[in-house]
Design a protein around this motif. Sequence first.
Motif, PDB file in Angstrom:
ATOM      1  N   LEU A 103       0.834  -1.199   0.000  1.00 54.28           N
ATOM      2  CA  LEU A 103       0.000   0.000   0.000  1.00 54.28           C
ATOM      3  C   LEU A 103       0.870   1.252   0.000  1.00 54.28           C
ATOM      4  O   LEU A 103       0.555   2.255  -0.658  1.00 54.28           O
ATOM      5  CB  LEU A 103      -0.924   0.005   1.224  1.00 54.28           C
ATOM      6  CG  LEU A 103      -2.046  -1.036   1.247  1.00 54.28           C
ATOM      7  CD1 LEU A 103      -2.801  -0.962   2.570  1.00 54.28           C
ATOM      8  CD2 LEU A 103      -3.017  -0.835   0.083  1.00 54.28           C
ATOM      9  N   HIS A 104       1.962   1.186   0.739  1.00 53.51           N
ATOM     10  CA  HIS A 104       2.893   2.319   0.804  1.00 53.51           C
ATOM     11  C   HIS A 104       3.514   2.578  -0.577  1.00 53.51           C
ATOM     12  O   HIS A 104       3.662   3.728  -0.998  1.00 53.51           O
ATOM     13  CB  HIS A 104       3.976   2.033   1.840  1.00 53.51           C
ATOM     14  CG  HIS A 104       4.974   3.130   2.002  1.00 53.51           C
ATOM     15  ND1 HIS A 104       4.621   4.391   2.435  1.00 53.51           N
ATOM     16  CD2 HIS A 104       6.321   3.171   1.789  1.00 53.51           C
ATOM     17  CE1 HIS A 104       5.702   5.157   2.481  1.00 53.51           C
ATOM     18  NE2 HIS A 104       6.741   4.440   2.092  1.00 53.51           N
ATOM     19  N   TYR A 118      -4.114  12.721  -2.928  1.00 48.61           N
ATOM     20  CA  TYR A 118      -4.946  11.935  -2.018  1.00 48.61           C
ATOM     21  C   TYR A 118      -4.747  10.444  -2.254  1.00 48.61           C
ATOM     22  O   TYR A 118      -4.684  10.001  -3.400  1.00 48.61           O
ATOM     23  CB  TYR A 118      -6.433  12.268  -2.236  1.00 48.61           C
ATOM     24  CG  TYR A 118      -6.751  13.735  -2.196  1.00 48.61           C
ATOM     25  CD1 TYR A 118      -7.177  14.349  -1.021  1.00 48.61           C
ATOM     26  CD2 TYR A 118      -6.632  14.517  -3.356  1.00 48.61           C
ATOM     27  CE1 TYR A 118      -7.468  15.706  -0.983  1.00 48.61           C
ATOM     28  CE2 TYR A 118      -6.924  15.875  -3.327  1.00 48.61           C
ATOM     29  CZ  TYR A 118      -7.336  16.465  -2.138  1.00 48.61           C
ATOM     30  OH  TYR A 118      -7.610  17.802  -2.114  1.00 48.61           O
ATOM     31  N   CYS A 119      -4.669   9.688  -1.160  1.00 50.84           N
ATOM     32  CA  CYS A 119      -4.680   8.222  -1.242  1.00 50.84           C
ATOM     33  C   CYS A 119      -5.885   7.758  -0.446  1.00 50.84           C
ATOM     34  O   CYS A 119      -5.981   8.023   0.761  1.00 50.84           O
ATOM     35  CB  CYS A 119      -3.394   7.622  -0.681  1.00 50.84           C
ATOM     36  SG  CYS A 119      -3.379   5.811  -0.738  1.00 50.84           S
ATOM     37  N   ILE A 120      -6.807   7.071  -1.107  1.00 51.92           N
ATOM     38  CA  ILE A 120      -8.061   6.662  -0.487  1.00 51.92           C
ATOM     39  C   ILE A 120      -8.088   5.144  -0.380  1.00 51.92           C
ATOM     40  O   ILE A 120      -8.028   4.437  -1.391  1.00 51.92           O
ATOM     41  CB  ILE A 120      -9.265   7.147  -1.318  1.00 51.92           C
ATOM     42  CG1 ILE A 120      -9.168   8.669  -1.508  1.00 51.92           C
ATOM     43  CG2 ILE A 120     -10.577   6.766  -0.657  1.00 51.92           C
ATOM     44  CD1 ILE A 120     -10.042   9.187  -2.624  1.00 51.92           C
ATOM     45  N   GLN A 135      -5.274   2.077   9.916  1.00 57.14           N
ATOM     46  CA  GLN A 135      -4.925   3.241  10.730  1.00 57.14           C
ATOM     47  C   GLN A 135      -3.435   3.544  10.655  1.00 57.14           C
ATOM     48  O   GLN A 135      -3.032   4.710  10.669  1.00 57.14           O
ATOM     49  CB  GLN A 135      -5.352   3.015  12.182  1.00 57.14           C
ATOM     50  CG  GLN A 135      -6.865   3.076  12.388  1.00 57.14           C
ATOM     51  CD  GLN A 135      -7.281   2.771  13.812  1.00 57.14           C
ATOM     52  OE1 GLN A 135      -6.518   2.177  14.580  1.00 57.14           O
ATOM     53  NE2 GLN A 135      -8.491   3.168  14.169  1.00 57.14           N
ATOM     54  N   THR A 136      -2.621   2.495  10.560  1.00 59.33           N
ATOM     55  CA  THR A 136      -1.185   2.695  10.425  1.00 59.33           C
ATOM     56  C   THR A 136      -0.874   3.525   9.193  1.00 59.33           C
ATOM     57  O   THR A 136      -0.029   4.416   9.219  1.00 59.33           O
ATOM     58  CB  THR A 136      -0.456   1.339  10.322  1.00 59.33           C
ATOM     59  OG1 THR A 136      -0.648   0.610  11.532  1.00 59.33           O
ATOM     60  CG2 THR A 136       1.045   1.526  10.087  1.00 59.33           C
ATOM     61  N   ASP A 142       6.403   6.827   6.833  1.00 54.90           N
ATOM     62  CA  ASP A 142       7.739   6.260   6.977  1.00 54.90           C
ATOM     63  C   ASP A 142       7.707   4.792   6.560  1.00 54.90           C
ATOM     64  O   ASP A 142       7.075   3.960   7.223  1.00 54.90           O
ATOM     65  CB  ASP A 142       8.202   6.397   8.433  1.00 54.90           C
ATOM     66  CG  ASP A 142       9.665   5.993   8.627  1.00 54.90           C
ATOM     67  OD1 ASP A 142      10.091   4.981   8.038  1.00 54.90           O
ATOM     68  OD2 ASP A 142      10.378   6.680   9.376  1.00 54.90           O
ATOM     69  N   GLY A 143       8.396   4.451   5.474  1.00 52.52           N
ATOM     70  CA  GLY A 143       8.378   3.090   4.958  1.00 52.52           C
ATOM     71  C   GLY A 143       8.904   2.058   5.933  1.00 52.52           C
ATOM     72  O   GLY A 143       8.411   0.931   5.978  1.00 52.52           O
ATOM     73  N   PHE A 144       9.906   2.416   6.751  1.00 49.37           N
ATOM     74  CA  PHE A 144      10.460   1.478   7.722  1.00 49.37           C
ATOM     75  C   PHE A 144       9.446   1.172   8.820  1.00 49.37           C
ATOM     76  O   PHE A 144       9.272   0.020   9.221  1.00 49.37           O
ATOM     77  CB  PHE A 144      11.743   2.040   8.332  1.00 49.37           C
ATOM     78  CG  PHE A 144      12.894   2.089   7.370  1.00 49.37           C
ATOM     79  CD1 PHE A 144      13.575   0.934   7.012  1.00 49.37           C
ATOM     80  CD2 PHE A 144      13.285   3.290   6.798  1.00 49.37           C
ATOM     81  CE1 PHE A 144      14.619   0.970   6.107  1.00 49.37           C
ATOM     82  CE2 PHE A 144      14.338   3.339   5.898  1.00 49.37           C
ATOM     83  CZ  PHE A 144      15.002   2.181   5.556  1.00 49.37           C
TER      84      PHE A 144
END
Length: 222
Positions: A103-104, A118-120, A135-136, A142-144
């Motif tokens: 998703l990232h 926007y990312c929905i 929620q994260t 932050d990818g890490f």
Amino acid sequence: MGKEAAAGRQAYVICPMIEENEKMEVENVLDYTEKLKGALPECKIACVHGKMKAAEKQEIMDAFAAGNTDILVSTTVIEVGINVPNATVMLIENSERFGLAQLHQLRGRVGRGSEKSYCILVSDAKTKIAVERMQTMTKTTDGFVISEMDLKLRGPGEFFGTRQHGLPELKIANLYRDMAILKEAQQAAGDLLRKDPQLEQEENAHLKSRLSAWFEGKSLDL
């Protein structure tokens, strides 16, 4: 998406399936494309997926990159390798079916230009873990941090793709919680092998016998 297209910008829509699957109630690229064409007739809409020939996929993505398409409906084939700064919306259907790291990566396809993006994430999942995962994504970019949370919530078997290949999870350690001590153990093992690569020294005899038994598939007590 219609408003962004009217303003001269573009959007992605990601679906987990290429075509309808009666066993799975999830959105698919082919049906979603037709649905969007009916809902947004003023927009130029195209779709791309992994079953297409490479040349056809490239032609469609090139047209999108050139601004000739308003909305591109796709599977995760656009996860990497496409750069369209004019794209400002990333809509991901059934987002609970994707890993957080994935998703990232998808979210990173927008926000590349100067316009607000926007990312929905669309999901009907109600489980605690699914909600926590979504929620994260809203709390950090932050990818890490996202990868660590993905590992924590999904478990090592699913995260590394080994669950379907018969590889066991660790019997004692937790790959997320015990990362520090696992690194120490890896360092100790490396030091030992540098000093005694064949485990021939007397103090390593027991370890050698245990390892030999393990490689031969014999059952070992903890």
